[in-house]
Design a protein around this motif. Structure first.
Motif, PDB file in Angstrom:
ATOM      1  N   UNK A 170       0.837  -1.202   0.000  1.00 24.00           N
ATOM      2  CA  UNK A 170       0.000   0.000   0.000  1.00 24.00           C
ATOM      3  C   UNK A 170       0.876   1.257   0.000  1.00 24.00           C
ATOM      4  N   UNK A 171       1.894   1.275   0.858  1.00 23.80           N
ATOM      5  CA  UNK A 171       2.769   2.447   0.950  1.00 23.80           C
ATOM      6  C   UNK A 171       3.683   2.586  -0.259  1.00 23.80           C
ATOM      7  N   UNK A 172       3.946   1.499  -0.941  1.00 27.20           N
ATOM      8  CA  UNK A 172       4.825   1.559  -2.111  1.00 27.20           C
ATOM      9  C   UNK A 172       4.246   2.433  -3.217  1.00 27.20           C
ATOM     10  N   UNK A 173       2.931   2.665  -3.197  1.00 31.14           N
ATOM     11  CA  UNK A 173       2.311   3.573  -4.155  1.00 31.14           C
ATOM     12  C   UNK A 173       2.475   5.035  -3.749  1.00 31.14           C
ATOM     13  N   UNK A 174       2.974   5.269  -2.529  1.00 33.58           N
ATOM     14  CA  UNK A 174       3.073   6.624  -1.993  1.00 33.58           C
ATOM     15  C   UNK A 174       4.506   7.056  -1.694  1.00 33.58           C
ATOM     16  N   UNK A 175       5.438   6.143  -1.654  1.00 35.06           N
ATOM     17  CA  UNK A 175       6.824   6.469  -1.329  1.00 35.06           C
ATOM     18  C   UNK A 175       7.759   5.442  -1.946  1.00 35.06           C
ATOM     19  N   UNK A 176       8.987   5.865  -2.212  1.00 40.03           N
ATOM     20  CA  UNK A 176      10.011   4.946  -2.715  1.00 40.03           C
ATOM     21  C   UNK A 176      10.899   4.425  -1.587  1.00 40.03           C
ATOM     22  N   UNK A 177      10.616   4.812  -0.343  1.00 42.63           N
ATOM     23  CA  UNK A 177      11.412   4.344   0.786  1.00 42.63           C
ATOM     24  C   UNK A 177      11.314   2.821   0.915  1.00 42.63           C
ATOM     25  N   UNK A 178      12.409   2.206   1.291  1.00 38.37           N
ATOM     26  CA  UNK A 178      12.461   0.758   1.478  1.00 38.37           C
ATOM     27  C   UNK A 178      11.961   0.427   2.884  1.00 38.37           C
ATOM     28  N   UNK A 179      10.864  -0.334   2.974  1.00 34.92           N
ATOM     29  CA  UNK A 179      10.205  -0.578   4.251  1.00 34.92           C
ATOM     30  C   UNK A 179      10.361  -2.042   4.646  1.00 34.92           C
ATOM     31  N   UNK A 180      10.940  -2.271   5.805  1.00 32.80           N
ATOM     32  CA  UNK A 180      11.092  -3.614   6.342  1.00 32.80           C
ATOM     33  C   UNK A 180       9.928  -3.986   7.241  1.00 32.80           C
ATOM     34  N   UNK A 181       9.936  -5.225   7.731  1.00 35.14           N
ATOM     35  CA  UNK A 181       8.843  -5.733   8.557  1.00 35.14           C
ATOM     36  C   UNK A 181       9.371  -6.483   9.767  1.00 35.14           C
ATOM     37  N   UNK A 182       8.867  -6.120  10.951  1.00 37.08           N
ATOM     38  CA  UNK A 182       9.094  -6.893  12.175  1.00 37.08           C
ATOM     39  C   UNK A 182       7.823  -7.698  12.391  1.00 37.08           C
ATOM     40  N   UNK A 183       7.837  -8.969  11.995  1.00 34.04           N
ATOM     41  CA  UNK A 183       6.610  -9.756  12.019  1.00 34.04           C
ATOM     42  C   UNK A 183       6.399 -10.428  13.371  1.00 34.04           C
ATOM     43  N   UNK A 184       5.271 -11.088  13.501  1.00 31.99           N
ATOM     44  CA  UNK A 184       4.882 -11.708  14.769  1.00 31.99           C
ATOM     45  C   UNK A 184       5.912 -12.718  15.241  1.00 31.99           C
ATOM     46  N   UNK A 185       6.429 -13.514  14.333  1.00 27.96           N
ATOM     47  CA  UNK A 185       7.406 -14.526  14.713  1.00 27.96           C
ATOM     48  C   UNK A 185       8.683 -13.893  15.249  1.00 27.96           C
ATOM     49  N   UNK A 186       9.106 -12.807  14.624  1.00 28.38           N
ATOM     50  CA  UNK A 186      10.336 -12.139  15.064  1.00 28.38           C
ATOM     51  C   UNK A 186      10.196 -11.535  16.449  1.00 28.38           C
ATOM     52  N   UNK A 187       9.016 -10.988  16.760  1.00 27.67           N
ATOM     53  CA  UNK A 187       8.818 -10.299  18.029  1.00 27.67           C
ATOM     54  C   UNK A 187       8.994 -11.214  19.231  1.00 27.67           C
ATOM     55  N   UNK A 188       8.822 -12.510  19.047  1.00 25.92           N
ATOM     56  CA  UNK A 188       8.947 -13.447  20.165  1.00 25.92           C
ATOM     57  C   UNK A 188      10.349 -14.032  20.293  1.00 25.92           C
ATOM     58  N   UNK A 189      11.259 -13.654  19.413  1.00 27.53           N
ATOM     59  CA  UNK A 189      12.608 -14.214  19.433  1.00 27.53           C
ATOM     60  C   UNK A 189      13.464 -13.630  20.540  1.00 27.53           C
ATOM     61  N   UNK A 190      14.400 -14.439  21.046  1.00 28.12           N
ATOM     62  CA  UNK A 190      15.303 -13.976  22.105  1.00 28.12           C
ATOM     63  C   UNK A 190      16.267 -12.908  21.613  1.00 28.12           C
ATOM     64  N   UNK A 191      16.541 -12.886  20.328  1.00 27.38           N
ATOM     65  CA  UNK A 191      17.528 -11.946  19.780  1.00 27.38           C
ATOM     66  C   UNK A 191      16.864 -10.759  19.087  1.00 27.38           C
ATOM     67  N   UNK A 192      15.634 -10.411  19.519  1.00 27.62           N
ATOM     68  CA  UNK A 192      14.876  -9.387  18.824  1.00 27.62           C
ATOM     69  C   UNK A 192      15.568  -8.024  18.844  1.00 27.62           C
ATOM     70  N   UNK A 193      16.220  -7.654  19.936  1.00 24.32           N
ATOM     71  CA  UNK A 193      16.903  -6.357  19.989  1.00 24.32           C
ATOM     72  C   UNK A 193      17.971  -6.271  18.900  1.00 24.32           C
ATOM     73  N   UNK A 194      18.788  -7.305  18.797  1.00 27.75           N
ATOM     74  CA  UNK A 194      19.862  -7.299  17.803  1.00 27.75           C
ATOM     75  C   UNK A 194      19.292  -7.261  16.389  1.00 27.75           C
ATOM     76  N   UNK A 195      18.227  -8.011  16.155  1.00 28.52           N
ATOM     77  CA  UNK A 195      17.651  -8.060  14.815  1.00 28.52           C
ATOM     78  C   UNK A 195      17.049  -6.708  14.422  1.00 28.52           C
TER      79      UNK A 195
END
Length: 445
Positions: A170-195
């Motif tokens: 949706x945002x790709x139609x409004x900006x050329x900025x490269x947008x990453x994702x912190x998904x549900x699986x990542x949020x529960x990881x022990x190394x989330x701060x580093x990631x």
């Protein structure tokens, strides 16, 4: 950070979204004021003890050119408050388009102004039944949860229909900025701060999933942990506030939630509505069946420069007649999306409708000495407010059963509007009995 420093500032892309954030903060222990424009020194001094400052804007219904000219000074003033976070507040349904209310444009403006490598984006807000999962947005409607591009209302929004649930696409139609994702699986990881630290170096913006209290808590921790010196810029819904509130309380930066006295019922209220939402239509129909007088206004006539003044005067007289008969009154320009006229989806028409509805409300308040009113519709609210001479709002009564559109106290140099109790209702917000709840001082029917 000490216990009296500013925690957050925010710019709301419309008025109802601005009062949504106001309610979230003030009802949970953060003293907050919402200004309708950049305040002067005297206006600011009146709220010197507040720990959160908002500016209610209109960018949701504006062009990128308008945003380039007007958003920069607003965000600059907010940045000068030196809060930990400066939030560009969007609707929780994230509806926007390249030419109208471009969130991508706001993302770029704030990123440059704050000289920030990576901007967090938080849209999910479970308190309002909005959820983001693996980058896709879901929202509830009448008890069921829909992907936003299949939502019965938002997929058919008359100005900014949501045809894509993947928010990065949706945002790709409004900006050329490269947008990453912190998904549900990542949020529960022990190394989330580093990631997250790595992703912030890799991407120019980072979208966070939020689906429940646990993920919201985790996101709040990351927003506060990764803020930059002098304050960070964040884009998203009131999910930003709800996430941070948990982290602030954990760190002892805020105290317990305050109590709000019940304002009591009033005999009559006036409502003006430019909302095309089916939710608002259901609320108007409910009110009509429960003692309110409803008055339909021809939106095309109201928007037209030639006939607009006549349409406004006629509606005003109908409203005065109803109020003088002892009834609460709702003056509306649509009953649901089917009633919306595509020809009115222009900036001039939307602004004209909102302005004239505000003029009607102003005259009703003055003539009948009303003490409580409602404006329905995000675009409508922003432009109608300008007719009331109100420069600031605080929360008078939160509505926990239907969060997002609290009853507010208005501040104005015009004594006819200073102290007015006013609610600004977003299109998707509230139960069927919302207008009666406001009239009755928060009592649910």
């Amino acid at each position: 950070m000490t216990a009296n420093e500013t925690l957050i500032t925010y710019y709301g892309d419309d008025l109802t979204g601005s009062t949504d954030a106001l309610e979230a903060l003030s009802s949970r222990g953060v003293s907050t004021v919402l200004f309708t424009a950049i305040p002067d020194d005297a206006q600011l001094a009146r709220f010197a003890d507040c720990r959160a400052f908002g500016l209610a804007g209109t960018s949701r219904s504006e062009s990128p050119a308008w945003m380039q000219e007007n958003l920069t000074p607003a965000l600059t003033w907010l940045r000068e408050r030196r809060a930990g976070v400066c939030h560009y507040k969007t609707c929780s349904t994230f509806d926007s388009a390249p030419g109208t209310g471009s969130i991508g444009c706001a993302l770029e403006i704030g990123r440059d102004l704050f000289d920030q490598a990576c901007v967090p984006i938080v849209v999910g807000v479970p308190q309002m039944k909005r959820y983001t999962a693996f980058g896709h947005l879901f929202a509830a409607y009448r008890g069921d949860v829909y992907r936003i591009d299949r939502h019965p209302v938002m997929s058919r929004h008359p100005v900014t229909p949501m045809r894509e649930a993947d928010l990065r696409r949706h945002l790709a139609e409004q900006t050329t900025l490269d947008i990453g994702l912190v998904d549900l699986a990542s949020l529960t990881g022990d190394d989330i701060d580093r990631r997250i630290d790595n992703w912030q170096r890799q991407y120019q913006a980072l979208l966070y999933d939020v689906i429940d209290e646990a993920t919201q808590t985790s996101v709040g921790h990351q927003l506060w942990r990764t803020r930059q010196a002098g304050g960070s810029y964040v884009v998203g819904s009131s999910g930003v506030e709800y996430a941070l509130l948990t982290e602030w309380r954990r760190q002892g930066l805020i105290g317990p939630a305050p109590t709000f006295s019940n304002p009591g019922a009033v005999e009559r209220i006036a409502v003006v509505s430019g909302s095309c939402s089916e939710t608002t239509a259901s609320q108007i129909r409910w009110a009509q069946g429960n003692g309110f007088q409803t008055i339909a206004i021809d939106a095309a006539r109201l928007a037209d420069p030639t006939s607009g003044e006549t349409a406004r005067s006629e509606a005003l007289q109908h409203g005065l007649t109803a109020l003088r008969a002892g009834k609460s009154v709702i003056l509306h320009t649509a009953l649901g999306p089917e009633a919306a006229d595509p020809a009115l989806n222009t900036e001039q028409a939307r602004h004209g409708i909102g302005r004239r509805l505000g003029e009607i409300l102003r005259e009703l308040v003055i003539a009948e000495r009303l003490t409580r009113v409602v404006v329905a519709g995000g675009d409508t609210s922003s432009h109608a407010l300008q007719q009331l001479g109100i420069h600031a709002l605080t929360t008078r009564l939160p509505l926990p059963e239907t969060p997002g559109s609290p009853l507010c106290t208005a501040y104005s140099v015009d004594m006819r509007f200073d102290g007015l109790e006013i609610a600004f209702k977003g299109g998707q917000i509230g139960s069927d009995s919302y207008f009666a709840t406001i009239r009755d001082g928060g009592i649910q029917r």
